[in-house]
Scaffold this active site. Sequence first.
Site, PDB file in Angstrom:
ATOM      1  N   SER A  65      76.243  23.134  66.623  1.00  0.00           N
ATOM      2  CA  SER A  65      75.675  23.412  65.547  1.00  0.00           C
ATOM      3  C   SER A  65      74.498  21.878  64.989  1.00  0.00           C
ATOM      4  O   SER A  65      74.976  20.972  66.265  1.00  0.00           O
ATOM      5  CB  SER A  65      76.907  23.570  64.565  1.00  0.00           C
ATOM      6  OG  SER A  65      77.079  24.464  64.541  1.00  0.00           O
TER       7      SER A  65
HETATM    8  N1  SAM Z   1      80.561  24.314  65.248  1.00  0.00           N
HETATM    9  C1  SAM Z   1      80.437  24.812  67.282  1.00  0.00           C
HETATM   10  C2  SAM Z   1      79.899  23.466  67.815  1.00  0.00           C
HETATM   11  O1  SAM Z   1      79.605  22.621  67.164  1.00  0.00           O
HETATM   12  O2  SAM Z   1      80.316  23.543  68.347  1.00  0.00           O
HETATM   13  C3  SAM Z   1      79.453  25.768  66.797  1.00  0.00           C
HETATM   14  C4  SAM Z   1      80.003  26.828  67.011  1.00  0.00           C
HETATM   15  S1  SAM Z   1      78.823  28.271  68.106  1.00  0.00           S
HETATM   16  C5  SAM Z   1      76.985  28.517  66.704  1.00  0.00           C
HETATM   17  C6  SAM Z   1      79.137  29.955  67.247  1.00  0.00           C
HETATM   18  C7  SAM Z   1      80.729  29.702  67.830  1.00  0.00           C
HETATM   19  O3  SAM Z   1      81.228  30.499  67.032  1.00  0.00           O
HETATM   20  C8  SAM Z   1      80.419  30.988  69.656  1.00  0.00           C
HETATM   21  O4  SAM Z   1      80.799  29.349  70.604  1.00  0.00           O
HETATM   22  C9  SAM Z   1      80.962  32.315  69.766  1.00  0.00           C
HETATM   23  O5  SAM Z   1      81.440  32.263  70.616  1.00  0.00           O
HETATM   24  C10 SAM Z   1      82.070  31.743  68.472  1.00  0.00           C
HETATM   25  N2  SAM Z   1      82.340  32.991  67.885  1.00  0.00           N
HETATM   26  C11 SAM Z   1      81.467  34.467  67.888  1.00  0.00           C
HETATM   27  N3  SAM Z   1      82.425  35.765  66.878  1.00  0.00           N
HETATM   28  C12 SAM Z   1      83.809  34.742  66.801  1.00  0.00           C
HETATM   29  C13 SAM Z   1      85.023  35.465  67.001  1.00  0.00           C
HETATM   30  N4  SAM Z   1      85.103  36.223  66.505  1.00  0.00           N
HETATM   31  N5  SAM Z   1      85.573  34.985  66.946  1.00  0.00           N
HETATM   32  C14 SAM Z   1      85.476  33.142  67.734  1.00  0.00           C
HETATM   33  N6  SAM Z   1      84.932  32.706  67.878  1.00  0.00           N
HETATM   34  C15 SAM Z   1      83.663  33.619  67.968  1.00  0.00           C
END
Ligand code: SAM
Length: 217
Positions: A65
């Site tokens: 992010s």
């Molecule tokens: N805040 C994080 C960072 O700074 O690295 C970024 C997160 S990224 C925008 C969103 C994450 O949510 C991804 O790694 C994705 O695989 C995960 N994700 C999506 N659906 C999910 C779920 N149902 N359970 C757990 N993780 C999930």
Amino acid sequence: MAKSLSWDYLRERMVADQLTCRGISDPLVIAALRKVPREIFVPEEIRDRAYDDAALPIACGQTISQPLIVAMMSEALGLTGRERVLEIGTGSGYQTAILAEILGTQGALWSIERHADLLRTASGKLLHLGYTSARLRIGDGSLGLPDYAPYDAVLLAAAAPRCPPALWEQLRVGGRIVIPIGQQHQQLQLLEKQKSGSPLIRSNVSCRFVPLIGEGL
Ligand code: SAM
């Protein structure tokens, strides 16, 4: 040495030019963003962009992010350092490190990620940096983590059409959840659980996140 000095300089500049001048003011949040080395969480081939004012690609088609969004989400939760916090979407582990830094030894943090590869990489980096208290789980975060509920705060780092009911149930009364709502057009919402059990929407800002994928939507 020269490299580490320049990372420190870039991080300081990020805090001044991207965060405080845009209204981030919580001292705990600022201290955490000033300390956690974002360059460690960015893939090596684009490490020189670690302090860009942007989200950046990581493995599995996901993103780390934007620093401003990490700061806004952390600030929105109004943490004092004593809370029980659940994060959904560990991704690179950067936001996890920021939360772990804010919570220190008094709070408790769980983070769930659906991609095992991402979780493994994030886990190694968090351990290397000494953030050993964050409890990382592989799984579907849309269902929350009922065994450790209720949580004082929940942070969703992926966009959902609405707040997943399980996460709402696992939030204590008075607790806060920050969540990107929507698909193409998303709003970062801060919801507070009132005594009646209904949500009070405290803020609404445009944002862009990868989608939450799960059973609990
Ligand atoms: N805040 C994080 C960072 O700074 O690295 C970024 C997160 S990224 C925008 C969103 C994450 O949510 C991804 O790694 C994705 O695989 C995960 N994700 C999506 N659906 C999910 C779920 N149902 N359970 C757990 N993780 C999930």
